[in-house]
Design a protein around this motif. Structure first.
Motif, mmCIF file in Angstrom:
data_model
loop_
_atom_site.group_PDB
_atom_site.id
_atom_site.type_symbol
_atom_site.label_atom_id
_atom_site.label_comp_id
_atom_site.label_asym_id
_atom_site.label_seq_id
_atom_site.Cartn_x
_atom_site.Cartn_y
_atom_site.Cartn_z
ATOM 1 N N SER A 458 0.554 -1.172 -0.191
ATOM 2 C CA SER A 458 -0.513 -0.362 0.077
ATOM 3 C C SER A 458 1.164 1.003 0.187
ATOM 4 C CB SER A 458 -0.675 -0.623 1.296
ATOM 5 O OG SER A 458 -1.382 1.483 0.848
ATOM 6 N N GLN A 459 0.452 2.269 -0.704
ATOM 7 C CA GLN A 459 1.149 3.413 -0.566
ATOM 8 C C GLN A 459 1.024 4.122 0.537
ATOM 9 O OE1 GLN A 459 0.066 7.998 -1.593
ATOM 10 N NE2 GLN A 459 -0.924 6.519 -3.065
ATOM 11 N N ASN A 460 0.247 3.966 1.487
ATOM 12 C CA ASN A 460 0.477 4.865 2.648
ATOM 13 C C ASN A 460 1.643 3.542 3.782
ATOM 14 O OD1 ASN A 460 -1.023 6.808 1.802
ATOM 15 N ND2 ASN A 460 -3.174 5.094 2.575
ATOM 16 N N VAL A 461 1.402 2.240 3.423
ATOM 17 C CA VAL A 461 1.911 2.381 4.534
ATOM 18 C C VAL A 461 3.292 1.963 4.302
ATOM 19 C CG1 VAL A 461 2.942 -0.507 5.702
ATOM 20 C CG2 VAL A 461 -0.049 -0.271 4.451
ATOM 21 N N LEU A 462 3.884 2.311 2.863
ATOM 22 C CA LEU A 462 5.666 2.572 2.610
ATOM 23 C C LEU A 462 5.810 3.849 3.145
ATOM 24 C CD1 LEU A 462 7.481 1.566 0.382
ATOM 25 C CD2 LEU A 462 6.647 2.351 -1.365
ATOM 26 N N LEU A 463 4.835 5.073 2.705
ATOM 27 C CA LEU A 463 5.436 6.051 3.083
ATOM 28 C C LEU A 463 5.037 6.243 4.602
ATOM 29 C CD1 LEU A 463 2.727 8.350 0.920
ATOM 30 C CD2 LEU A 463 5.151 8.217 0.596
ATOM 31 N N SER A 464 4.854 5.541 5.243
ATOM 32 C CA SER A 464 4.697 5.523 6.619
ATOM 33 C C SER A 464 6.436 4.500 7.318
ATOM 34 C CB SER A 464 3.761 4.688 7.272
ATOM 35 O OG SER A 464 4.533 4.076 8.728
ATOM 36 N N GLU A 465 6.659 3.594 6.585
ATOM 37 C CA GLU A 465 7.875 3.433 6.735
ATOM 38 C C GLU A 465 8.812 4.039 6.348
ATOM 39 O OE1 GLU A 465 8.464 0.344 8.072
ATOM 40 O OE2 GLU A 465 6.839 -0.969 8.351
ATOM 41 N N LEU A 466 8.557 4.125 5.246
ATOM 42 C CA LEU A 466 9.644 5.860 4.467
ATOM 43 C C LEU A 466 10.204 6.408 5.541
ATOM 44 C CD1 LEU A 466 9.076 4.929 0.976
ATOM 45 C CD2 LEU A 466 10.953 4.086 2.292
ATOM 46 N N LYS A 467 8.851 6.980 5.999
ATOM 47 C CA LYS A 467 8.837 8.142 6.617
ATOM 48 C C LYS A 467 9.492 7.599 8.443
ATOM 49 C CE LYS A 467 5.274 9.670 6.241
ATOM 50 N NZ LYS A 467 3.473 10.504 6.940
ATOM 51 N N ARG A 469 12.172 6.258 8.430
ATOM 52 C CA ARG A 469 13.408 6.084 8.124
ATOM 53 C C ARG A 469 14.789 7.333 8.012
ATOM 54 N NH1 ARG A 469 15.863 0.541 6.942
ATOM 55 N NH2 ARG A 469 13.772 -0.897 7.182
ATOM 56 N N ARG A 470 13.395 7.853 7.507
ATOM 57 C CA ARG A 470 13.365 9.485 6.288
ATOM 58 C C ARG A 470 12.743 10.643 7.121
ATOM 59 N NH1 ARG A 470 18.711 8.232 5.650
ATOM 60 N NH2 ARG A 470 18.725 5.527 4.942
ATOM 61 N N ASP A 471 12.621 11.123 8.730
ATOM 62 C CA ASP A 471 11.835 11.694 9.257
ATOM 63 C C ASP A 471 12.082 13.487 8.923
ATOM 64 O OD1 ASP A 471 14.866 12.755 10.512
ATOM 65 O OD2 ASP A 471 14.163 12.304 12.008
ATOM 66 N N THR A 472 13.058 13.356 8.161
ATOM 67 C CA THR A 472 13.106 14.947 7.238
ATOM 68 C C THR A 472 12.459 14.503 6.268
ATOM 69 O OG1 THR A 472 15.159 14.138 5.909
ATOM 70 C CG2 THR A 472 15.640 15.258 8.140
ATOM 71 N N LEU A 473 11.581 14.050 5.344
ATOM 72 C CA LEU A 473 11.124 13.595 4.395
ATOM 73 C C LEU A 473 9.170 13.737 4.424
ATOM 74 C CD1 LEU A 473 13.454 11.677 2.297
ATOM 75 C CD2 LEU A 473 13.347 13.547 2.367
ATOM 76 N N ASP A 474 8.513 14.672 3.815
ATOM 77 C CA ASP A 474 7.058 14.655 4.059
ATOM 78 C C ASP A 474 7.043 14.042 2.790
ATOM 79 O OD1 ASP A 474 7.092 16.465 1.379
ATOM 80 O OD2 ASP A 474 6.891 18.103 2.939
ATOM 81 N N ASP A 475 5.477 13.304 3.030
ATOM 82 C CA ASP A 475 4.587 12.489 2.145
ATOM 83 C C ASP A 475 5.289 12.984 0.857
ATOM 84 O OD1 ASP A 475 4.109 11.307 3.909
ATOM 85 O OD2 ASP A 475 1.560 11.629 3.713
ATOM 86 N N ASP A 476 5.082 14.120 0.539
ATOM 87 C CA ASP A 476 5.264 15.251 -1.265
ATOM 88 C C ASP A 476 6.766 14.659 -1.862
ATOM 89 O OD1 ASP A 476 2.391 16.033 -1.017
ATOM 90 O OD2 ASP A 476 2.946 18.145 -0.339
ATOM 91 N N LYS A 477 7.265 14.893 -0.276
ATOM 92 C CA LYS A 477 9.252 14.584 -1.121
ATOM 93 C C LYS A 477 9.466 12.983 -1.575
ATOM 94 C CE LYS A 477 10.348 18.999 0.802
ATOM 95 N NZ LYS A 477 12.065 18.896 1.594
ATOM 96 N N LEU A 478 8.887 12.042 -0.672
ATOM 97 C CA LEU A 478 8.807 11.169 -0.828
ATOM 98 C C LEU A 478 8.293 10.293 -2.207
ATOM 99 C CD1 LEU A 478 8.490 9.804 2.932
ATOM 100 C CD2 LEU A 478 10.455 9.134 1.261
ATOM 101 N N LYS A 479 6.442 10.918 -2.182
ATOM 102 C CA LYS A 479 6.469 10.978 -4.156
ATOM 103 C C LYS A 479 6.502 10.808 -4.815
ATOM 104 C CE LYS A 479 1.275 10.758 -1.844
ATOM 105 N NZ LYS A 479 0.364 11.252 -1.625
ATOM 106 N N LEU A 480 7.152 12.088 -4.570
ATOM 107 C CA LEU A 480 8.509 13.019 -5.814
ATOM 108 C C LEU A 480 9.477 11.289 -6.618
ATOM 109 C CD1 LEU A 480 9.965 14.398 -7.861
ATOM 110 C CD2 LEU A 480 11.547 15.520 -5.752
ATOM 111 N N ILE A 481 10.150 11.720 -4.961
ATOM 112 C CA ILE A 481 11.672 10.486 -5.069
ATOM 113 C C ILE A 481 10.191 8.805 -5.544
ATOM 114 C CG2 ILE A 481 13.046 8.984 -3.605
ATOM 115 C CD1 ILE A 481 13.016 10.810 -2.278
ATOM 116 N N LEU A 482 9.770 8.807 -5.254
ATOM 117 C CA LEU A 482 9.085 7.190 -5.600
ATOM 118 C C LEU A 482 8.447 7.177 -7.557
ATOM 119 C CD1 LEU A 482 6.361 6.306 -2.771
ATOM 120 C CD2 LEU A 482 8.669 5.180 -3.145
ATOM 121 N N GLN A 483 8.259 8.945 -7.968
ATOM 122 C CA GLN A 483 7.588 8.618 -9.288
ATOM 123 C C GLN A 483 8.984 9.237 -10.229
ATOM 124 O OE1 GLN A 483 4.996 8.040 -10.127
ATOM 125 N NE2 GLN A 483 4.959 9.598 -11.611
ATOM 126 N N TYR A 484 10.189 9.004 -9.429
ATOM 127 C CA TYR A 484 11.736 9.119 -9.963
ATOM 128 C C TYR A 484 11.654 7.027 -10.518
ATOM 129 C CZ TYR A 484 16.495 9.654 -11.061
ATOM 130 O OH TYR A 484 17.314 9.342 -11.165
#
Length: 824
Positions: A458-467, A469-484
């Motif tokens: 799930s997108q939400n689960v993945l974002l939660s797991e990544l945050k 580990r990387r608390d300096t990245l918000d959802d929008d920045k993580l989504k940008l990286i995932l799209q890349y």
């Protein structure tokens, strides 16, 4: 009293467009300070001497002329707010023009030959719109201080880097830069649009690391040795591949060699897989075309099948790609045979590429030398754009895949080629460290089994797991990286598909393995393997399985129940009884699974009903209203149709009956040729609008109410898509207008599809309706009719009848959509 296109002298808008003018008309100078808006587009102007006399001019349109030197006199138009200079031949703009244009808000310079901008363009602080697309610009430094700029378009230039200061401009709302060899930010970031670029620069460190990444695609006919090449390069030593172990669909692997990161995509060579290639073949790729020299015969047919087909398709899809020809199975040939075949292929390829260039130049020259080239400027522009693409075919290399020294030699050759910046100008990418960190985190989540083995999360689960580990990245920045990561092929996240936007596939190989269960060369054999137990789980009978096989062979349709069984079987091999996964991927009798959603999104198949009869009372299609079936039960799909597998047109011919010379008849020419699979993708997109349809090998009939429409792929002297509507069903002018509406919807889909092939351009004709007459009427500015027929009515004001060069007269509304749509 002077009349200008129906407007009298007292009116402040002066329209001189399309008048074949070579100099400014004297009538214009009589207007002097009264002229406020002047339209001079689509003429043959080379200069505009005297234009500065129009001291109160606010809008000037000089597009589609033959101006090579930017007119200095424009600097005297101090009240100017809008300037159109697009589609000329400008190479430079002198200094000291823009500082006096303090009121300029809109500037369109697209489709010229500009290599740089004057430094003082930044004096135009009122500019809110600037279009520089289709030029030869190498940097944008002169415009970074335009603080009020809202829209900026720089597509198809020679930009390697974008200035970060440009994106500190809080006014900017629209920005497009595709078609540039960008490495900072990479093109995969720019594809996400303005917000992604702004986020990229906000994360970019001063000493951001550089990475060399290249997607390498192995193409070629079946048994050409692609898998052997791919696996041998991956392992660094000869790896024999048995025939039974050859690629089904696509195999993906990642290889790091001396700081270069390769993504290997090994495409199956059987023809059944060709029509899925468009899903995965992308620009900026390195193509290794394997040619089996042992089976190659030095004749036209062998060259066309083994080489010509692949290079032409690459020229159409990714015309700036790099192709390395690799001759395989040389150990099965004599040295003389190898040298002769190599020479034969090299000479044919050289001639093929030269012919492509010459053909484009001849078409451009014919249009340019016509009576009024301004009417053909769009076509001329398209052709000139195509001539700028340079598909590179590198020097042929011969390989014996059983020898270590040959594998080493090929690997060295590949590394040298990809590091050559003239060949791969954007292989070097500049990325923030966070991009690498997130990718490492995803791999670690998979290794630790924090993500299921199959990799669907799930997108939400993945974002939660990544945050976490990387608390300096918000959802929008993580989504940008995932799209890349999606665009470079590390993961797959189809957020543009509503049914799949909440799911991320962190293992692309898993998703492709699912494609293989349905899109495969031995599908009939797989259907035959379905057991009675598997049938009972779906409440199906053995006799139904036999029907599925017959339907697939005869009608290219596959039952949804059969699809569920095939995919379930594949999933259970590796993931046992994961019912939640199976339901998500396979779907149920009431809900479509993610696999079918993907196949339909990529125009591979179409939902269908096995026995959907023509309903003459069905509701007519209307673009402004949601279409509703008159009897929804009739249209409930129970199978998927794969048009690519159809073998004849008999059913379509039966339903269409015959052509009539008075039919509405449109020819959309695709030049240089119709891409493989294009027609079937168009059919899928079009039939999704109209439920009653019949599809054949290269023909399709569909219905809107009681009106029948035919789509046909034609390969005569020229290649084109024909769109017809039965004349016998057009009894009133209102019927004709309704038919044009449907044709417009079909053409919209055709043009949108065409945009996926960078090496294509199109023209539109209506043939003369007289029998045995080969004359035609060319559509000009038909794109505007497609965009919005309300604000851009097509050919309004034309005479009631049109006459061809041979003297045949026909009603104009049966040749062109003559009036805007009525309100519906």
């Amino acid at each position: 009293m002077l009349t200008l296109n129906g407007n009298q002298n007292g009116k402040k808008d002066d329209d001189f467009s399309g008048k074949k003018l070579k100099t400014l008309p004297t009538e214009l100078f009589k207007r002097g300070g009264d002229a406020v808006k002047v339209d001079l587009q689509r003429n043959r102007l080379k200069q505009i001497s005297g234009i500065s006399q129009l001291t109160n001019l606010k809008e000037l349109n000089l597009s589609r002329n033959e101006i090579t030197d930017f007119p200095l006199e424009i600097g005297g138009l101090r009240q100017l707010e809008k300037l159109y200079m697009n589609q000329n031949s400008l190479k430079t703009i002198p200094e000291n023009v823009f500082p006096s244009l303090g009121k300029l808000q809109f500037l369109k310079l697209s489709t010229n030959r500009l290599e740089k901008l004057p430094i003082d363009v930044n004096k135009c602080q009122g500019l809110t719109y600037l279009n520089l697309s289709n030029n030869c610009l190498k940097n944008l430094d002169p415009i970074v201080d335009l603080s009020h700029l809202k829209e900026l378009y720089v597509e198809r230039n020679q930009l390697y880097e974008l200035p970060d200061k440009l994106f500190q401009n809080s006014s900017l709302t629209q920005f497009k830069a595709n078609g540039n060899p960008l490495r900072k930010p990479p093109v995969e970031v720019c594809a996400g649009g303005l917000r992604d670029i702004q986020s990229y620069f906000s994360m970019l460190e001063a000493n951001a690391p550089h990475v060399y990444t290249v997607k390498t695609m192995f193409l070629g006919n079946s048994m050409a040795g692609k898998s052997t090449l791919c696996r041998s390069l991956e392992k660094g030593c000869p790896v024999p591949v048995e025939e039974a172990d050859r690629t089904v669909g696509i195999d993906i692997s990642e290889v790091d060699r001396d700081g270069i990161r390769f993504f290997f995509w090994d495409f199956a060579g059987q023809e059944e897989y060709y029509f899925t290639h468009h899903v995965f073949i992308t620009a900026q790729a390195f193509v290794i075309l394997a040619i089996n020299l042992a089976s190659y015969n030095m004749d036209d047919q062998s060259f066309k099948k083994n080489v010509d087909f692949w290079i032409k398709n690459l020229q159409l899809k990714i015309p700036d790609s790099v192709v390395l020809l690799v001759g395989t199975h040389v150990d099965q040939c004599t040295e003389t045979e190898v040298n002769e075949k190599k020479k034969h292929i090299e000479e044919r390829v050289k001639k093929m590429l030269e012919n492509h260039t010459v053909t484009l130049e001849l078409r451009r020259k014919n249009l340019q030398d016509g009576d009024n080239p301004s009417l053909n400027y769009d076509q001329i522009d398209q052709i000139e754009r195509l001539t700028e693409y340079k598909l590179k075919v590198l020097e042929f290399i011969l390989i014996d895949c059983t020898k270590q020294e040959d594998i080493d030699r090929l690997l060295t050759r590949i590394k040298n080629d990809v590091l050559n910046k003239d060949t791969f100008p954007n292989i070097e990418k500049t990325l923030p460290m966070s991009y690498y960190d997130v990718e490492k985190d995803i791999y670690e989540l998979v290794r630790n089994e924090d993500i299921p083995k199959h990799g669907i999360v799930s997108q939400n689960v993945l974002l939660s797991e990544l945050k976490n580990r990387r608390d300096t990245l918000d959802d929008d920045k993580l989504k940008l990286i995932l799209q890349y990561l999606h665009r470079i092929g590390v993961i797959m996240w189809y957020k543009e598909i509503p049914e799949l936007e909440g799911s991320v596939f962190v293992k692309p190989s898993f998703l492709i393995s699912l494609f293989k269960t349905i899109v495969r060369h031995d599908l009939v054999q797989e259907l035959n393997k379905i057991s009675a137990t598997q049938l009972r789980l779906e409440n199906a009978l053995v006799k139904q399985k036999k029907r599925w096989i017959c339907d697939y062979k005869d009608r290219a349709s596959l039952s949804n129940v059969a699809i569920r069984i095939l995919v379930r079987t594949e999933l259970e091999k590796n993931y046992s009884q994961d019912e939640e996964l199976i339901e998500e991927v396979v779907g149920t009798k009431k809900k479509e699974g993610s696999l079918l959603s993907l196949l339909k999104h990529f125009d591979v198949c179409l939902s269908t009903k096995h026995n959907s009869p023509l309903n003459p009372k069905a509701n007519e299609f209307c673009p402004k209203k949601l279409w509703m079936a008159s009897n929804p039960i009739v249209y409930e799909p129970d199978a998927c149709l794969f048009p690519n597998y159809l073998s004849d047109n008999e059913q379509v011919k039966l339903k269409w009956e015959s052509d009539d010379t008075e039919d509405l008849n449109i020819h959309v020419f695709l030049l240089p040729e119709i891409p493989h699979g294009f027609f079937h993708r168009l059919v899928i997109r079009t039939c999704s609008l109209y439920s009653p349809y019949w599809i054949g090998k290269d023909q399709c009939m569909l219905c809107s109410g009681n009106k029948r429409f035919l789509l046909r792929e034609r390969h005569d002297d020229d290649q084109f898509i024909e769109i017809r509507c039965k004349d016998s069903e057009l009894e009133t002018p209102e019927d004709i207008q309704k038919a044009w509406r449907v044709i417009r919807e079909i053409m919209k889909r055709l043009i949108t599809l065409t945009e996926q092939w960078q090496g294509l351009y199109q023209t539109v004709h209506s043939p003369c309706k007289a029998q045995d007459c080969d004359d035609y009427f060319e559509w000009n500015d038909w794109q505007e009719w497609l965009e919005d027929s309300e604000t851009n009515p097509f050919n309004v004001g034309l005479e009631e009848n049109h006459t061809c060069c041979n003297g045949h007269i026909r009603r104009t509304e049966l040749l062109f959509p003559r009036t805007p749509d009525a309100e519906t």
